[in-house]
Design a protein around this motif. Structure first.
Motif, PDB file in Angstrom:
ATOM      1  N   LEU A  94       0.814  -1.222   0.000  1.00 20.98           N
ATOM      2  CA  LEU A  94       0.000   0.000   0.000  1.00 20.98           C
ATOM      3  C   LEU A  94       0.850   1.276   0.000  1.00 20.98           C
ATOM      4  O   LEU A  94       0.304   2.381   0.074  1.00 20.98           O
ATOM      5  CB  LEU A  94      -0.923   0.006   1.225  1.00 20.98           C
ATOM      6  CG  LEU A  94      -1.843  -1.208   1.400  1.00 20.98           C
ATOM      7  CD1 LEU A  94      -2.680  -1.066   2.661  1.00 20.98           C
ATOM      8  CD2 LEU A  94      -2.757  -1.371   0.190  1.00 20.98           C
ATOM      9  N   GLU A 132       2.455   3.115  -2.124  1.00 21.38           N
ATOM     10  CA  GLU A 132       2.182   4.166  -3.105  1.00 21.38           C
ATOM     11  C   GLU A 132       0.916   4.945  -2.739  1.00 21.38           C
ATOM     12  O   GLU A 132       0.859   6.152  -2.896  1.00 21.38           O
ATOM     13  CB  GLU A 132       2.017   3.565  -4.516  1.00 21.38           C
ATOM     14  CG  GLU A 132       3.317   3.005  -5.086  1.00 21.38           C
ATOM     15  CD  GLU A 132       4.453   4.038  -5.086  1.00 21.38           C
ATOM     16  OE1 GLU A 132       4.198   5.174  -5.530  1.00 21.38           O
ATOM     17  OE2 GLU A 132       5.550   3.713  -4.605  1.00 21.38           O
ATOM     18  N   TYR A 133      -0.089   4.228  -2.251  1.00 15.41           N
ATOM     19  CA  TYR A 133      -1.337   4.889  -1.842  1.00 15.41           C
ATOM     20  C   TYR A 133      -1.110   5.728  -0.583  1.00 15.41           C
ATOM     21  O   TYR A 133      -1.579   6.859  -0.482  1.00 15.41           O
ATOM     22  CB  TYR A 133      -2.429   3.858  -1.545  1.00 15.41           C
ATOM     23  CG  TYR A 133      -2.787   2.972  -2.717  1.00 15.41           C
ATOM     24  CD1 TYR A 133      -3.463   3.494  -3.818  1.00 15.41           C
ATOM     25  CD2 TYR A 133      -2.466   1.630  -2.720  1.00 15.41           C
ATOM     26  CE1 TYR A 133      -3.801   2.682  -4.892  1.00 15.41           C
ATOM     27  CE2 TYR A 133      -2.803   0.815  -3.782  1.00 15.41           C
ATOM     28  CZ  TYR A 133      -3.464   1.335  -4.862  1.00 15.41           C
ATOM     29  OH  TYR A 133      -3.793   0.539  -5.912  1.00 15.41           O
ATOM     30  N   TRP A 138      -1.922   9.750   0.671  1.00 16.52           N
ATOM     31  CA  TRP A 138      -3.203   9.728   1.400  1.00 16.52           C
ATOM     32  C   TRP A 138      -3.147  10.722   2.558  1.00 16.52           C
ATOM     33  O   TRP A 138      -2.272  10.592   3.434  1.00 16.52           O
ATOM     34  CB  TRP A 138      -3.449   8.311   1.933  1.00 16.52           C
ATOM     35  CG  TRP A 138      -4.841   8.035   2.414  1.00 16.52           C
ATOM     36  CD1 TRP A 138      -6.001   8.501   1.883  1.00 16.52           C
ATOM     37  CD2 TRP A 138      -5.208   7.214   3.528  1.00 16.52           C
ATOM     38  NE1 TRP A 138      -7.082   8.016   2.575  1.00 16.52           N
ATOM     39  CE2 TRP A 138      -6.626   7.211   3.602  1.00 16.52           C
ATOM     40  CE3 TRP A 138      -4.506   6.465   4.456  1.00 16.52           C
ATOM     41  CZ2 TRP A 138      -7.325   6.508   4.568  1.00 16.52           C
ATOM     42  CZ3 TRP A 138      -5.194   5.743   5.415  1.00 16.52           C
ATOM     43  CH2 TRP A 138      -6.595   5.764   5.478  1.00 16.52           C
ATOM     44  N   ARG A 185      -7.372  -2.865  -7.268  1.00 17.09           N
ATOM     45  CA  ARG A 185      -6.643  -2.357  -6.089  1.00 17.09           C
ATOM     46  C   ARG A 185      -6.922  -0.867  -5.888  1.00 17.09           C
ATOM     47  O   ARG A 185      -7.123  -0.416  -4.760  1.00 17.09           O
ATOM     48  CB  ARG A 185      -5.132  -2.571  -6.266  1.00 17.09           C
ATOM     49  CG  ARG A 185      -4.725  -4.017  -6.217  1.00 17.09           C
ATOM     50  CD  ARG A 185      -3.231  -4.150  -6.334  1.00 17.09           C
ATOM     51  NE  ARG A 185      -2.841  -5.552  -6.468  1.00 17.09           N
ATOM     52  CZ  ARG A 185      -1.608  -5.992  -6.403  1.00 17.09           C
ATOM     53  NH1 ARG A 185      -0.616  -5.148  -6.224  1.00 17.09           N
ATOM     54  NH2 ARG A 185      -1.348  -7.276  -6.541  1.00 17.09           N
ATOM     55  N   ASP A 186      -6.905  -0.118  -7.001  1.00 19.15           N
ATOM     56  CA  ASP A 186      -7.203   1.315  -6.896  1.00 19.15           C
ATOM     57  C   ASP A 186      -8.600   1.522  -6.324  1.00 19.15           C
ATOM     58  O   ASP A 186      -8.807   2.360  -5.435  1.00 19.15           O
ATOM     59  CB  ASP A 186      -7.128   1.980  -8.286  1.00 19.15           C
ATOM     60  CG  ASP A 186      -5.704   2.014  -8.817  1.00 19.15           C
ATOM     61  OD1 ASP A 186      -4.769   1.799  -8.006  1.00 19.15           O
ATOM     62  OD2 ASP A 186      -5.527   2.234 -10.032  1.00 19.15           O
ATOM     63  N   PHE A 194      -8.672   0.761  -2.615  1.00 23.16           N
ATOM     64  CA  PHE A 194      -8.154   1.823  -1.741  1.00 23.16           C
ATOM     65  C   PHE A 194      -9.161   2.961  -1.622  1.00 23.16           C
ATOM     66  O   PHE A 194      -9.291   3.566  -0.548  1.00 23.16           O
ATOM     67  CB  PHE A 194      -6.797   2.345  -2.227  1.00 23.16           C
ATOM     68  CG  PHE A 194      -6.097   3.102  -1.133  1.00 23.16           C
ATOM     69  CD1 PHE A 194      -5.408   2.436  -0.131  1.00 23.16           C
ATOM     70  CD2 PHE A 194      -6.197   4.486  -1.050  1.00 23.16           C
ATOM     71  CE1 PHE A 194      -4.822   3.123   0.921  1.00 23.16           C
ATOM     72  CE2 PHE A 194      -5.610   5.186  -0.003  1.00 23.16           C
ATOM     73  CZ  PHE A 194      -4.914   4.493   0.980  1.00 23.16           C
ATOM     74  N   LYS A 195      -9.869   3.223  -2.729  1.00 24.70           N
ATOM     75  CA  LYS A 195     -10.916   4.264  -2.662  1.00 24.70           C
ATOM     76  C   LYS A 195     -11.967   3.852  -1.620  1.00 24.70           C
ATOM     77  O   LYS A 195     -12.458   4.663  -0.858  1.00 24.70           O
ATOM     78  CB  LYS A 195     -11.580   4.432  -4.040  1.00 24.70           C
ATOM     79  CG  LYS A 195     -10.702   5.187  -5.031  1.00 24.70           C
ATOM     80  CD  LYS A 195     -11.485   5.481  -6.303  1.00 24.70           C
ATOM     81  CE  LYS A 195     -10.642   6.271  -7.279  1.00 24.70           C
ATOM     82  NZ  LYS A 195     -10.060   5.479  -8.349  1.00 24.70           N
ATOM     83  N   ASP A 242     -10.735   4.408   1.856  1.00 26.47           N
ATOM     84  CA  ASP A 242     -10.718   5.826   2.215  1.00 26.47           C
ATOM     85  C   ASP A 242     -12.123   6.383   2.426  1.00 26.47           C
ATOM     86  O   ASP A 242     -12.329   7.268   3.255  1.00 26.47           O
ATOM     87  CB  ASP A 242     -10.015   6.612   1.098  1.00 26.47           C
ATOM     88  CG  ASP A 242     -10.123   8.104   1.316  1.00 26.47           C
ATOM     89  OD1 ASP A 242      -9.709   8.563   2.405  1.00 26.47           O
ATOM     90  OD2 ASP A 242     -10.649   8.799   0.428  1.00 26.47           O
TER      91      ASP A 242
END
Lengths: 310, 458
Positions: free
Chosen positions: B111, B113-114, B118, B328-329, B332-333, B336
Motif C-alpha cells: 500500500l 504508493e497509496y 493519502w 486495487r485502486d 483503496f478508494k 478511504d
C-alpha cells in the motif's frame, strides 16, 4: 452420394446394434454406477492424485504453482516433528489393535452367547456411535478432567491414585485410544454379530452333543467362522487408525509436548496453519504410500495363508 | 423455406453482434470490487444494513465501480480455500498476526504508493503499522489494536480481600493475588493461562518478554533464536512455578483460547489473559455486570531486565494481492471512503441504538490507532461517553498505559514458533514437575535455529 448414405446408415445401424448389445449385457447396470463413479472421482481419486502433484509443487492458493522437484519430500522427511508424528501414530495404531481390536470380538461373542437381552445389549453398545463427534469429545474431556472427571472418581472408588489422562505425555495417547475404542467398538461388534449369526446352529448343537464346552465352541467353530470378517476388519482398523486426526485436533491440539501429534494432524498444520500445501501434499502422499504397501502386503499374506489352509 | 431461415439466422446474428459490440464500451470502464461485510448473523443486522447503504453511496460517488458485498470474516482456513477458488474479497479485515505470512505468500497488495499521498496517513500512529510492515513495505492499514493484559473478577478480589492490581504491579503481587484467589474446594483457579495449541506458545512469550527476554533477534545480518537466554529461562520458570510451586492454575491446565474465558465467565478462574473482544463476549453472553470486571496490564517480571509486557495485536484493512491493479485502486478508494468521518460516527450511533434495543454492551478494550489529536478520535470518545448505558468506558489511565506495555510478535514464522516450539515447552513444564526450563528452552531454540532460521539465513 447414394453409396455414402448407405455407409452412414450401416454405420448407424451398426452402432445402435452395438449399443443395444451393450445394454443387454449389463451396460444399463454400469450406467447406474456412473453417479457414484463421478462422486468418487471428484472427492476421492482426484484429490489423491492432486495430493501427489502438490507434493512436487510450491503451491500458494490463488497463484500459479511452481515445480520444486523433491524439495517438499526432503523437507518433510527432515522435519523432526514428522518423525515424531509417525512414531505417535504407529503407537496409537498398536494400542488400538491391542485393546480396540479384541474388544468388539469379545463383546460380539459375549452378546451372541446370551440367552436373553441380546436386543438391549446390541442397542446399548451401538449408542456411542450416534453421539455427534464434537459432543463426544467434549463429554470425554470432562470425563478425563483430573479434578472432577468420572474416570478419576471411579479410580478413587477402588482406592487407586488419580491419573492426569490427557495432561500427561505418558497417558495422553492411551486416553485417546480409550475414547476412540469406546466410541467405535459397537459398530464393529455389529459386523461380528452379523458374521456370527451366519454360522449354522447345527454346528454348535453337534459340538455340544460331542461334549464341547463354551471355550471349545468359540475356538473351533466361532473364531474360524469369523476369520474372514476379522481379516477385513483388521485391515480397515489399521487404515482408520493411521489416519487419526479429529481426536488430537479437538481434544489435545497435538499436546502435551507433542505426545498426541499424529501424521494427519501434521498434514493439517502444514496446510491450514502454515499454508505449506506442497509439504501437506508430500506428507499426505507418503502416508498413502505407506498404507497402500501395508494393505498390499497384508492382503497378499492373507491370501497365501488362506490358500495354504485350503 | 431454408432461405427464410437463413435470413432470420443472419438477422439474429447481426442483432447479437451489435449488442455484444455495444456492451464492452460500457463494461470496460466498470470495475467490480468484492468487499467483505460482516457475517450474515442476526446480531450483525445493523452493521450489514449500514455497509449496504455505504455501498450505495460509494457507487454513487464512483460510478465506474460496482461493489459486490461478500459476507466474510477472516480466518486462515477459509481464506486459503477462498484464495484458491478466487472467491476471497478484494478488500477485507485480517488479524495482526497474519501480516508477514500473508505478505510473503503474495496474498496482500503493498500500500506504500497509496499511503504516500493519502492525507489520513499522518493521522495514524506510525507504530500501529508495524505488524504489517514486511521487508520495508506496508501491507495494511490498522483498524484497531490491543495489548494483551489481565482480566480479573472484581467480586472475587473483594471477597478474598485482595487489593485490585495497580497499573505497575509486579509478578510478586500477581502471584500473591493468584494464591489468595485460588480455592481448590470450589474448583476456582487464581489464574488460567492459555496452554493448548499455538496459544500456549503465544502465552509463554508474554512471560519471556516480562522477564526481559526476547525470542528472535537480528544480529550481524542473521536471525538468531534467543529464547534460551537467562531472562527467557526466568520467564519459563515463572510459568512453571504457577503450577508446581504456587498451584494457582486450573486442575485441567490444558486450556485453549476460548476455554479460559469460559472458566472466567463461569467463575472458575479469577484472572485470565485478555486481548480485546472477549470481555464483551463475557458481559453479553453470560450477563455479567461490567462493574464486576477489572482489567490490568501484565505484571512486571523479576530480574534486572524485568518489565511489563504483553503481546500486541489487532486487526488491519488489507487489499487482496490477487486483485488486478484497477481493482486495487478501487479497493483503496473504498478504504478511504467515509473513513474516520462523520459518516463513520453515524455507523457507531446506529450500533449503539441497536445494542440499546437488544440490551447488549459495547465493551471491547481497544486502544485507538489514530493519534490523540485527530478530531475524529475525540468525537468517537465523546459519543461513547454520552452513552454510558451501552458503551463501557474502561479507565482512561489504563487505556493510556497499555500501549506502553505492548510487545510486537516475533517477525519470523511466529505461528510455527508458537505451535511447534514454545507450546510443547510450556506443556512439558506443566506436565512434568522435574522439567528443566533451561534444558527445554535450549533444545527448542537449537531446533528452531536449525530447522527454521538457519535455512532462512542461508
Amino acid at each position: 452420394m447414394g453409396g455414402f448414405s448407405q455407409t452412414k446408415v450401416h454405420a448407424a445401424l451398426g452402432s445402435s446394434y452395438q449399443w443395444a448389445r451393450l445394454m443387454k449385457n449389463g451396460g444399463l447396470g454400469l450406467l447406474f454406477l456412473l453417479p457414484a463413479l463421478c462422486v468418487f472421482a471428484m472427492f476421492q481419486w482426484c484429490p489423491i492424485v492432486y495430493g501427489l502433484v502438490l507434493g512436487f509443487q510450491k503451491m500458494i492458493p490463488g497463484l500459479p504453482p511452481t515445480w520444486v522437484g523433491l524439495a517438499n519430500f526432503k523437507s518433510v522427511l527432515s522435519d523432526s516433528l514428522v518423525i515424531l508424528s509417525f512414531k505417535n501414530t504407529l503407537l496409537f495404531v498398536g494400542l488400538c489393535l491391542v485393546f480396540g481390536y479384541l474388544v468388539p470380538v469379545v463383546v460380539a461373542i459375549g452378546i451372541m452367547e446370551l440367552r436373553r437381552g441380546q436386543g438391549f445389549f446390541r442397542l446399548a453398545i451401538y449408542m456411542p456411535n450416534i453421539i455427534p463427534g464434537i459432543a463426544l469429545y467434549v463429554m470425554w474431556l470432562w470425563m478425563f478432567d483430573p479434578a472432577v472427571g468420572l474416570l478419576n472418581q471411579i479410580l478413587g472408588f477402588f482406592h487407586l491414585p488419580p491419573q492426569e489422562w490427557l495432561l500427561a505425555p505418558k497417558t495422553a495417547l492411551f486416553s485417546l485410544m480409550l475414547m476412540a475404542t469406546w466410541a467405535g467398538f459397537g459398530a464393529t461388534a455389529l459386523f461380528y454379530m452379523a458374521g456370527l449369526s451366519a454360522i449354522p446352529e447345527e454346528l454348535y448343537e453337534a459340538a455340544e452333543i460331542d461334549g464341547a464346552g463354551v471355550w471349545q465352541r468359540i475356538r473351533h467353530i466361532t473364531l474360524p467362522a469369523l476369520r474372514p470378517t476379522m481379516t477385513i476388519m483388521l485391515l480397515l482398523q489399521i487404515l482408520a487408525t493411521v489416519q487419526v486426526f479429529q481426536e488430537p485436533f479437538v481434544m489435545t491440539a497435538g499436546g502435551p509436548n507433542n505426545a498426541t501429534l499424529t501424521v494427519m494432524y501434521q498434514v493439517y498444520r502444514y496446510a491450514f496453519v502454515y499454508f505449506e500445501f506442497g509439504k501437506a501434499g508430500a506428507l499426505g502422499f507418503l502416508t498413502f504410500l505407506f498404507l497402500f504397501i501395508l494393505s498390499f502386503l497384508y492382503m497378499r499374506y492373507s491370501r497365501i495363508a488362506h490358500s495354504e489352509e485350503v | 423455406m431454408s432461405k427464410k431461415l437463413l435470413t432470420c439466422a443472419l438477422l439474429a446474428l447481426c442483432l447479437v453482434g451489435a449488442t455484444v459490440t455495444a456492451r464492452p464500451a460500457a463494461g470496460a470502464e466498470t470495475v467490480t470490487l468484492r468487499v467483505a461485510i460482516p457475517a450474515d448473523t442476526p446480531e450483525n443486522k445493523s452493521a450489514i444494513e449500514f455497509e449496504l447503504e455505504k455501498i450505495k453511496r460509494f457507487e454513487a460517488a464512483y460510478p465506474g465501480i460496482k461493489v459486490v458485498p461478500v459476507h466474510y470474516e477472516y480466518n486462515p482456513q477459509t481464506f486459503a480455500v477462498a484464495q484458491a477458488a478466487r472467491s476471497a474479497p478484494d478488500v477485507l479485515l485480517v488479524w495482526a498476526t497474519e501480516g508477514r505470512v500473508m505478505a510473503e505468500k503474495g496474498w496482500l497488495a503493498p500500500l506504500d504508493e497509496y499511503l504516500k499521498t493519502w492525507p489520513k496517513t499522518s493521522w495514524i500512529n506510525p507504530d500501529a503499522f508495524l505488524p504489517f510492515k514486511v521487508n520495508g513495505r506496508t501491507y495494511g492499514i490498522p483498524y484497531d489494536g490491543y495489548v494483551k493484559h489481565i482480566m480479573y473478577n472484581k467480586k472475587m478480589f473483594l471477597e478474598k480481600n485482595v487489593p485490585f492490581p495497580r497499573l505497575d504491579w509486579t509478578w510478586e503481587e500477581f502471584i500473591d493475588a493468584a494464591v489468595k484467589l485460588t480455592d481448590r474446594a470450589k474448583g476456582i483457579a487464581g489464574f488460567a493461562p492459555m496452554t493448548r495449541g499455538g496459544e500456549g506458545g503465544w502465552m509463554l512469550t508474554d512471560w519471556i518478554y516480562q522477564a526481559g527476554g526476547e525470542v528472535e533477534e537480528f544480529r550481524d545480518g542473521k536471525w538468531i533464536a534467543v529464547f534460551d537466554s537467562p531472562e527467557a529461562i526466568r520467564g519459563a520458570q515463572f510459568a512453571k512455578d504457577m503450577k508446581w510451586k504456587y498451584n494457582v492454575l486450573p486442575a485441567n491446565w490444558s486450556q485453549g483460547y476460548m476455554d479460559v474465558f469460559n472458566l472466567f465467565a463461569t467463575e472458575k478462574a479469577a484472572m485470565v489473559p485478555h486481548g480485546d473482544f472477549t470481555v464483551e463476549w463475557v458481559i453479553n453472553n453470560f450477563k455479567w455486570d461490567p462493574k464486576d470486571i477489572g482489567l490490568a496490564p501484565m505484571p512486571k517480571g523479576e530480574g534486572p531486565k524485568g518489565r511489563q509486557a504483553g503481546v500486541q495485536g489487532g486487526t488491519f484493512h488489507v487489499i487482496n494481492g490477487l486483485a488486478a491493479p484497477a481493482v486495487r485502486d478501487a479497493a483503496f478508494k473504498w478504504l478511504d471512503f467515509e473513513r474516520w468521518s462523520d459518516d463513520g460516527l453515524e455507523s457507531l450511533k446506529r450500533d449503539i441504538e441497536e445494542r440499546r434495543k437488544t440490551g447488549t454492551y459495547m465493551a471491547m478494550l481497544k486502544y485507538p490507532v489514530l493519534n490523540p489529536n485527530v478530531g475524529y478520535q475525540k468525537k468517537e470518545d465523546e459519543l461513547k461517553a454520552a452513552n454510558p448505558d451501552v458503551c463501557v468506558i474502561w479507565p482512561a489511565d489504563l487505556r493510556m498505559y497499555l500501549p506502553k506495555t505492548g510487545h510486537t510478535e516475533p517477525p519470523i514464522e511466529a505461528q510455527k514458533l508458537y505451535g511447534e516450539v514454545l507450546a510443547p515447552v510450556y506443556q512439558a513444564l506443566l506436565s512434568d514437575k522435574n522439567a528443566d526450563p533451561a534444558e527445554l528452552l535450549k533444545a527448542a531454540a537449537a531446533k528452531f535455529q536449525k530447522e527454521v532460521l538457519d535455512p532462512l539465513n542461508k
